[in-house]
Design an enzyme around this catalytic site. Structure first.
Site, short mmCIF file in Angstrom:
data_model
loop_
_atom_site.label_atom_id
_atom_site.label_comp_id
_atom_site.label_asym_id
_atom_site.label_seq_id
_atom_site.Cartn_x
_atom_site.Cartn_y
_atom_site.Cartn_z
N GLY A 71 58.58 0.75 46.97
CA GLY A 71 58.88 0.49 48.38
C GLY A 71 58.23 -0.76 48.92
O GLY A 71 58.09 -1.77 48.23
N ASN B 172 49.33 4.46 49.69
CA ASN B 172 48.96 5.85 49.43
C ASN B 172 47.44 5.98 49.52
O ASN B 172 46.73 4.97 49.58
CB ASN B 172 49.52 6.36 48.09
N ASP C 4 55.18 -1.25 49.75
CA ASP C 4 53.87 -1.53 49.12
C ASP C 4 54.06 -2.32 47.83
O ASP C 4 53.32 -3.28 47.56
CB ASP C 4 53.15 -0.21 48.85
N ASP D 41 62.71 -8.79 55.51
CA ASP D 41 61.74 -8.41 54.49
C ASP D 41 60.34 -8.76 55.01
O ASP D 41 60.08 -9.91 55.36
CB ASP D 41 62.07 -9.22 53.23
N ILE D 42 59.46 -7.79 55.03
CA ILE D 42 58.14 -8.02 55.63
C ILE D 42 57.35 -9.10 54.88
O ILE D 42 56.54 -9.80 55.49
CB ILE D 42 57.34 -6.69 55.71
N GLY E 106 60.11 6.19 53.96
CA GLY E 106 60.78 6.04 52.66
C GLY E 106 60.42 7.21 51.76
O GLY E 106 60.81 8.36 52.03
N1 AR6 Z 1 60.08 -5.03 54.05
C1 AR6 Z 1 60.11 -4.15 55.08
N2 AR6 Z 1 60.34 -2.82 54.93
C2 AR6 Z 1 60.54 -2.36 53.67
C3 AR6 Z 1 60.52 -3.23 52.52
C4 AR6 Z 1 60.28 -4.60 52.76
N3 AR6 Z 1 60.23 -5.48 51.75
N4 AR6 Z 1 60.76 -2.46 51.42
C5 AR6 Z 1 60.93 -1.19 51.84
N5 AR6 Z 1 60.80 -1.12 53.19
P1 AR6 Z 1 58.09 3.34 51.58
P2 AR6 Z 1 56.32 5.49 52.56
C6 AR6 Z 1 60.92 0.06 54.09
O1 AR6 Z 1 58.72 4.27 50.62
O2 AR6 Z 1 57.48 6.36 52.88
C7 AR6 Z 1 54.76 3.70 47.95
O3 AR6 Z 1 54.96 3.91 46.60
C8 AR6 Z 1 61.71 1.23 53.59
O4 AR6 Z 1 63.11 1.00 53.81
O5 AR6 Z 1 57.72 1.98 51.12
O6 AR6 Z 1 55.21 5.38 53.58
C9 AR6 Z 1 53.30 3.75 48.37
O7 AR6 Z 1 52.43 3.25 47.38
C10 AR6 Z 1 61.18 2.37 54.45
O8 AR6 Z 1 61.89 2.42 55.68
O9 AR6 Z 1 56.72 3.97 52.22
C11 AR6 Z 1 53.10 5.20 48.65
O10 AR6 Z 1 52.82 5.94 47.48
C12 AR6 Z 1 59.74 1.93 54.76
O11 AR6 Z 1 59.62 0.59 54.27
C13 AR6 Z 1 54.42 5.64 49.22
O12 AR6 Z 1 55.39 4.75 48.67
C14 AR6 Z 1 58.66 2.78 54.11
O13 AR6 Z 1 59.08 3.23 52.84
C15 AR6 Z 1 54.49 5.52 50.71
O14 AR6 Z 1 55.71 6.03 51.20
#
Ligand code: AR6
Length: 170
Positions: free
Chosen positions: A31, A23, A33, A9-10, A118
């Site tokens: 996710g 975003n 963020d 977990d980051i 994601g």
């Molecule tokens: N630690 C590390 N990686 C993670 C964690 C964590 N705690 N949680 C999720 N991931 P996403 P995007 C991974 O959807 O596609 C948001 O609502 C996850 O498994 O977070 O760039 C923003 O506000 C995936 O592989 O980001 C934007 O609106 C990766 O993080 C939008 O989502 C990215 O998934 C951005 O979408």
């Protein structure tokens, strides 16, 4: 030079700066963020509001507030459409801009998530390959920094183990 892919977990990473997948409105969300905003506390959203937004493919930096990390870099990845809308270039530039910001702010260690992989729908293997290529470039150029790519999705981590065994830290 150091660069590792970790299944962590980051928000738990002990690094100077964590990168989040934001975003363009820097409005927070789910996710990675959402996890970073929860861990950093409400001052992070306020700092984002003051900045107001960020172009796709670019990144901005704030304090990390309640996180262990000193800073958060908010990188805005592309929403994947069909691969013919400049997605790859935009995704690459998220990583290179984030590396630049980490360097100009004197950070010694930086953790990335898989940006756009994601909600934004980037094909996961391509997103992994781009992340590895771009972070490797940063690690080669800035030898004094430690780089981490955090991969929480088990399928992608397994894929990373297969493709990049030399980068895996478990
Ligand atoms: N630690 C590390 N990686 C993670 C964690 C964590 N705690 N949680 C999720 N991931 P996403 P995007 C991974 O959807 O596609 C948001 O609502 C996850 O498994 O977070 O760039 C923003 O506000 C995936 O592989 O980001 C934007 O609106 C990766 O993080 C939008 O989502 C990215 O998934 C951005 O979408």
């Amino acid at each position: 030079m150091s660069f590792y892919i970790v299944n962590e977990d980051i928000t738990e990473m002990e690094v100077d700066v964590v990168v989040t997948a934001a975003n363009a409105q820097l409005a927070g969300g789910g996710g990675v963020d959402g996890a970073i905003h929860r861990a950093a506390g409400p001052k992070l959203a306020k700092a984002c509001e003051e900045i107001g937004g960020c172009d796709t493919g670019d990144a901005v930096i704030t304090w990390g507030y309640d996180l262990d990390a000193i800073y958060v870099i908010h990188a805005v990845g592309p929403i994947y459409q069909d691969g013919a809308h400049g997605e790859e270039e935009l995704l690459r530039s998220c990583y290179s801009r984030s590396v630049e910001l980490a360097v100009t702010h004197g950070c010694r260690s930086v953790a990335f998530p898989l940006i756009s992989a994601g909600v934004y729908g980037y094909p996961k293997e391509e997103a992994l390959d781009i992340a590895v290529e771009e972070i490797s470039k940063g690690a080669a150029e800035y030898e004094e920094l430690d780089f981490y790519l955090t991969v929480v999705n088990q399928d992608i981590f397994d894929l990373a183990k297969e493709k990049y065994p030399e980068l895996i830290e478990e």
